[in-house]
Design a protein around this motif. Sequence first.
Motif, short mmCIF file in Angstrom:
data_model
loop_
_atom_site.label_atom_id
_atom_site.label_comp_id
_atom_site.label_asym_id
_atom_site.label_seq_id
_atom_site.Cartn_x
_atom_site.Cartn_y
_atom_site.Cartn_z
N ILE A 52 0.83 -1.21 0.00
CA ILE A 52 0.00 0.00 0.00
C ILE A 52 0.86 1.26 0.00
O ILE A 52 0.59 2.20 -0.75
CB ILE A 52 -0.98 -0.01 1.19
N THR A 53 1.91 1.28 0.82
CA THR A 53 2.74 2.48 0.87
C THR A 53 3.56 2.65 -0.40
O THR A 53 3.81 3.78 -0.83
CB THR A 53 3.66 2.48 2.10
N ALA A 54 3.97 1.55 -1.03
CA ALA A 54 4.73 1.66 -2.29
C ALA A 54 3.84 2.14 -3.43
O ALA A 54 4.24 2.99 -4.23
CB ALA A 54 5.35 0.32 -2.65
N VAL A 55 2.61 1.64 -3.49
CA VAL A 55 1.69 2.04 -4.54
C VAL A 55 1.27 3.49 -4.37
O VAL A 55 1.10 4.23 -5.35
CB VAL A 55 0.47 1.09 -4.56
N SER A 56 1.14 3.94 -3.15
CA SER A 56 0.65 5.29 -2.90
C SER A 56 1.73 6.37 -2.93
O SER A 56 1.43 7.55 -2.92
CB SER A 56 -0.09 5.35 -1.56
N VAL A 124 -3.40 0.70 12.14
CA VAL A 124 -2.59 1.57 13.00
C VAL A 124 -1.35 2.05 12.25
O VAL A 124 -1.02 3.24 12.27
CB VAL A 124 -2.20 0.85 14.31
N ILE A 125 -0.65 1.15 11.57
CA ILE A 125 0.58 1.52 10.86
C ILE A 125 0.26 2.49 9.72
O ILE A 125 0.99 3.47 9.52
CB ILE A 125 1.31 0.28 10.33
N LEU A 126 -0.81 2.26 8.99
CA LEU A 126 -1.16 3.17 7.90
C LEU A 126 -1.60 4.54 8.42
O LEU A 126 -1.34 5.55 7.78
CB LEU A 126 -2.22 2.54 7.00
N ILE A 127 -2.24 4.58 9.56
CA ILE A 127 -2.58 5.88 10.17
C ILE A 127 -1.29 6.63 10.50
O ILE A 127 -1.17 7.82 10.20
CB ILE A 127 -3.46 5.69 11.42
N PHE A 128 -0.32 5.95 11.09
CA PHE A 128 0.96 6.60 11.39
C PHE A 128 1.67 7.05 10.12
O PHE A 128 2.30 8.10 10.09
CB PHE A 128 1.87 5.71 12.21
N HIS A 129 1.57 6.25 9.07
CA HIS A 129 2.25 6.61 7.82
C HIS A 129 1.60 7.82 7.14
O HIS A 129 2.29 8.77 6.75
CB HIS A 129 2.28 5.42 6.86
N PHE A 130 0.29 7.76 6.99
CA PHE A 130 -0.39 8.81 6.22
C PHE A 130 -0.73 10.04 7.06
O PHE A 130 -0.81 11.14 6.53
CB PHE A 130 -1.65 8.25 5.56
N LEU A 131 -0.95 9.87 8.36
CA LEU A 131 -1.33 11.00 9.21
C LEU A 131 -0.26 11.33 10.25
O LEU A 131 -0.50 12.15 11.13
CB LEU A 131 -2.66 10.72 9.91
N GLY A 132 0.89 10.70 10.16
CA GLY A 132 1.95 10.92 11.14
C GLY A 132 2.41 12.36 11.23
O GLY A 132 2.70 12.87 12.32
#
Length: 179
Positions: A52-56, A124-132
């Motif tokens: 998800i993080t690589a694609v985004s 949780v990890i995606l929240i930290f990544h995108f909203l960190g």
Amino acid sequence: MAKEASDIILMDDNFSSIVKAIMWGRCVNDAVRKFLQFQITTNITAVVITFITAVSSAGEQGVLSAVQLLWINLIMDTFAALALATDPASEALLNRKPEKKTDPLFTVDMLKQIFGQSTYQIVVILIFHFLGSRILGFHHLGDSTQQKHQDMVIQTLVFNAFVFAQIFNSLNCAVWTDI
């Protein structure tokens, strides 16, 4: 001929040896299931987060670097294997009904635990990544050096959150007895 065809050989005729063999067999089976539960949860989470993080991202890079993923696999999985495989056999294991050879390795409760824990960790990890940046109060800066520093702080936050999630996951797997 009977020794070659059997799955287990007891060297004495003592009934307590049979009981101990059953008890230790169940203990090993439980340890394998706990480790698989931990391993699959960790890998599902890592693959989904990386994808998800690589694609985004604009640069098509995941939030977890190759070195971080290797560290997670080498260190975390080694310690988890040791922690989950060293449970002593107890008399309580003999209170369960025997399992059939055809019973699945993954029970419904294990699958619920795997997918529930994976989903929680991914969110949780995606929240930290995108909203960190917002969580930490960072603002987008024109200075590229300062922006790279903030991005590294977010990547470190995500990595540490992932590691701690795996530590708690190993504790959940170790104490969860409804296997």
